[in-house]
Design an enzyme around this catalytic site. Sequence first.
Site, short mmCIF file in Angstrom:
data_model
loop_
_atom_site.label_atom_id
_atom_site.label_comp_id
_atom_site.label_asym_id
_atom_site.label_seq_id
_atom_site.Cartn_x
_atom_site.Cartn_y
_atom_site.Cartn_z
N HIS A 13 0.83 -1.21 0.00
CA HIS A 13 0.00 0.00 0.00
C HIS A 13 0.86 1.24 0.00
CE1 HIS A 13 0.12 0.78 4.48
NE2 HIS A 13 0.28 -0.53 4.55
N ASP A 67 -0.48 4.30 0.64
CA ASP A 67 -1.02 5.33 1.53
C ASP A 67 -0.38 5.21 2.90
OD1 ASP A 67 -2.40 2.86 2.00
OD2 ASP A 67 -3.97 3.94 3.08
N ASP A 127 5.95 1.49 6.96
CA ASP A 127 4.55 1.08 6.72
C ASP A 127 3.89 2.00 5.71
OD1 ASP A 127 2.03 0.06 6.92
OD2 ASP A 127 1.65 0.78 8.93
N GLU A 161 -5.32 1.27 2.44
CA GLU A 161 -5.14 0.25 3.48
C GLU A 161 -5.31 0.86 4.86
OE1 GLU A 161 -3.30 -2.69 6.19
OE2 GLU A 161 -2.86 -0.58 5.98
N GLU A 162 -4.76 2.05 5.03
CA GLU A 162 -4.79 2.67 6.36
C GLU A 162 -6.17 3.24 6.69
OE1 GLU A 162 -2.53 1.97 8.22
OE2 GLU A 162 -0.58 2.01 7.25
N ASP A 202 4.66 -6.16 4.76
CA ASP A 202 3.97 -5.09 5.50
C ASP A 202 3.81 -5.52 6.96
OD1 ASP A 202 2.65 -2.67 5.83
OD2 ASP A 202 0.69 -3.48 5.25
N HIS A 205 -25.83 23.92 31.74
CA HIS A 205 -25.10 24.36 32.93
C HIS A 205 -25.14 23.20 33.93
CE1 HIS A 205 -24.07 26.48 36.59
NE2 HIS A 205 -23.81 27.59 35.90
N ARG A 244 -9.64 -6.55 17.94
CA ARG A 244 -8.77 -7.44 17.15
C ARG A 244 -9.32 -8.85 17.31
NH1 ARG A 244 -5.07 -4.54 13.85
NH2 ARG A 244 -4.99 -2.53 14.88
N SER A 303 -3.29 -6.26 11.53
CA SER A 303 -4.27 -6.79 10.58
C SER A 303 -3.94 -6.34 9.16
CB SER A 303 -5.67 -6.27 10.93
OG SER A 303 -5.95 -6.51 12.28
N HIS A 354 2.73 4.11 12.56
CA HIS A 354 1.52 4.81 13.05
C HIS A 354 1.85 5.81 14.16
CE1 HIS A 354 -1.60 1.59 11.53
NE2 HIS A 354 -0.54 1.65 10.76
N1 BES Z 1 1.33 -2.82 8.30
C1 BES Z 1 0.18 -2.79 9.14
C2 BES Z 1 -0.23 -4.14 9.69
C3 BES Z 1 0.75 -4.81 10.59
C4 BES Z 1 1.60 -4.09 11.40
C5 BES Z 1 0.80 -6.17 10.63
C6 BES Z 1 2.50 -4.73 12.22
C7 BES Z 1 1.67 -6.82 11.45
C8 BES Z 1 2.54 -6.10 12.25
C9 BES Z 1 -0.97 -2.22 8.36
O1 BES Z 1 -0.63 -1.13 7.56
C10 BES Z 1 -2.01 -1.72 9.34
O2 BES Z 1 -1.74 -0.90 10.16
N2 BES Z 1 -3.19 -2.27 9.24
C11 BES Z 1 -4.30 -1.85 10.02
C12 BES Z 1 -5.49 -2.54 9.42
C13 BES Z 1 -6.81 -1.96 9.82
C14 BES Z 1 -6.95 -0.52 9.39
C15 BES Z 1 -7.92 -2.82 9.27
C16 BES Z 1 -4.14 -2.27 11.47
O3 BES Z 1 -3.61 -3.34 11.78
O4 BES Z 1 -4.55 -1.46 12.33
ZN ZN Z 2 0.87 -1.32 6.46
#
Ligand code: BES
Ligand code: ZN
Length: 460
Positions: free
Chosen positions: A86, A88, A119, A153-154, A180, A213, A328, A399, A427
């Site tokens: 990805h 983005d 990422d 993706e993000e 990723d 208030h 999760r 994820s 992130h």
């Molecule tokens: N690269 C990550 C996912 C990830 C990070 C997997 C570290 C394993 C280890 C990906 O870009 C991401 O942050 N995915 C989101 C998915 C969500 C928005 C559905 C996540 O995991 O929060």
């Molecule tokens: Zn990612």
Amino acid sequence: MTAALDYADQHFDQFVIQLKDLLRIPSISTDPAYSQEVRRAAEWIVADLLAVGFKQAELCETDGHPIILAEHIVDPSLPTVLVYGHYDVQPPDPLELWETAPFEPVIRDGALYARGSCDDKGQLFMHLKAIESYLAGGVPLPCNLKLLIEGEEESGSVHLLPFIEANAEKLGADVAVISDTAMFAADVPSITSGLRGMAYVQVELTGPNRDLHSGVYGGAVENPINVLAKIIADLHDDNHHVTIPGFYDGAQLLSSDEKAESAALPFDDSAWMSAVGVSAVRTDHGIPILQAVSAHPTLDVNGIWGGYQGPGAKTVLPAKAGAKISMRLVPGQDPDDIVEKLRRHLESVVPETVTLKFENLHGGRPVLVDTEQPAMQAAAVAMEATMGKRPVFSREGGSIPVVADFKEALGIDTVLMGFGLNSDAIHSPNEHFGLDRFRNGLESIIRFLDEYGRQGLQEQ
Ligand code: BES
Ligand code: ZN
């Protein structure tokens, strides 16, 4: 392959300069103010692919950000690898915590600092440059390649599954490969054997018809923040177990063999805790940290709001309170089912003094990948040849929803060959990617394509 490895080695510094150019583009998918920048990143990648001799690459429009589809068929009798990545990135906030600006990449202590450096632009870039190393290095690619690179993706990949379904034939491949994810540790190469799924909702409680208030009305009119805080607090019991009825139904928690495998991995609890600045943890019924963060379901509030947040005190009984909640999930849990369970639970506990608005934002299914499949073994061979150690297989807590979609819509497994580290601050402020891992990833991918291509030939 040697020529490709040589080319990569000779051009490494140039690759880093090019990656910096891509990292300068603030392709923040979740913020509509950046949609032109998101497109610019996609166009940059297509131009780069075509410039290095990739046969075909195009931008495909969706109702959201464009998807890049590219294809280079060398010989239909060779195996076909579908690379996903990805382009983005996450928003860079809070900006004041960055040591250098998020979209002005710099190298510090052997690592490239910028939003997206790990990422996923940096990791995706290893694939683009592995391909270039073959094509420009004068060696034909050892496999057929297809690329699917998205820009959402993000922000939940909402347009991706319909796109994959509509283009299933074009995307046909023997295996998918994604970089990723993270390595188990800097000195422990690893292949990810499972990822958690995701269910993400937003809730809002409304009480009175305006902010009131708190002296004039407090004590009789229900305060939505008080209600929301209590409901959220009650979503975990004293053992830190989620209380939503049916939440764990069908969840495949680790078997005793799997627990033993997880416990055998070289994981250091206290180093892990000090890296994030906590002196104690609280897991569901005290299960080990590694299990809790990789193979166990969770519920977390990602944001919460309501009332007065400015400086000083304001006596207000707020009209509204809201929260963003993510869960999760592990294999056996379905995002839509979990969202419905949470909705029903909230409807049953919200008092008549407030009204509930509940929105399902997005989700993704959990996955376990088949570690015995030939492509996995090819990846293990390639990583061992590069890093001198056989990789371990380990589950990760993040994820990547497309992995389950590939399995369902295309019938293929995915090799999750990641070179990030949990300490790369994805992130977070000061995201970075060690250039040593960029180099190892690039070499591993070059070797993987060669190894997998040769396996395919032997099978014929
Ligand atoms: N690269 C990550 C996912 C990830 C990070 C997997 C570290 C394993 C280890 C990906 O870009 C991401 O942050 N995915 C989101 C998915 C969500 C928005 C559905 C996540 O995991 O929060
Ligand atoms: Zn990612």
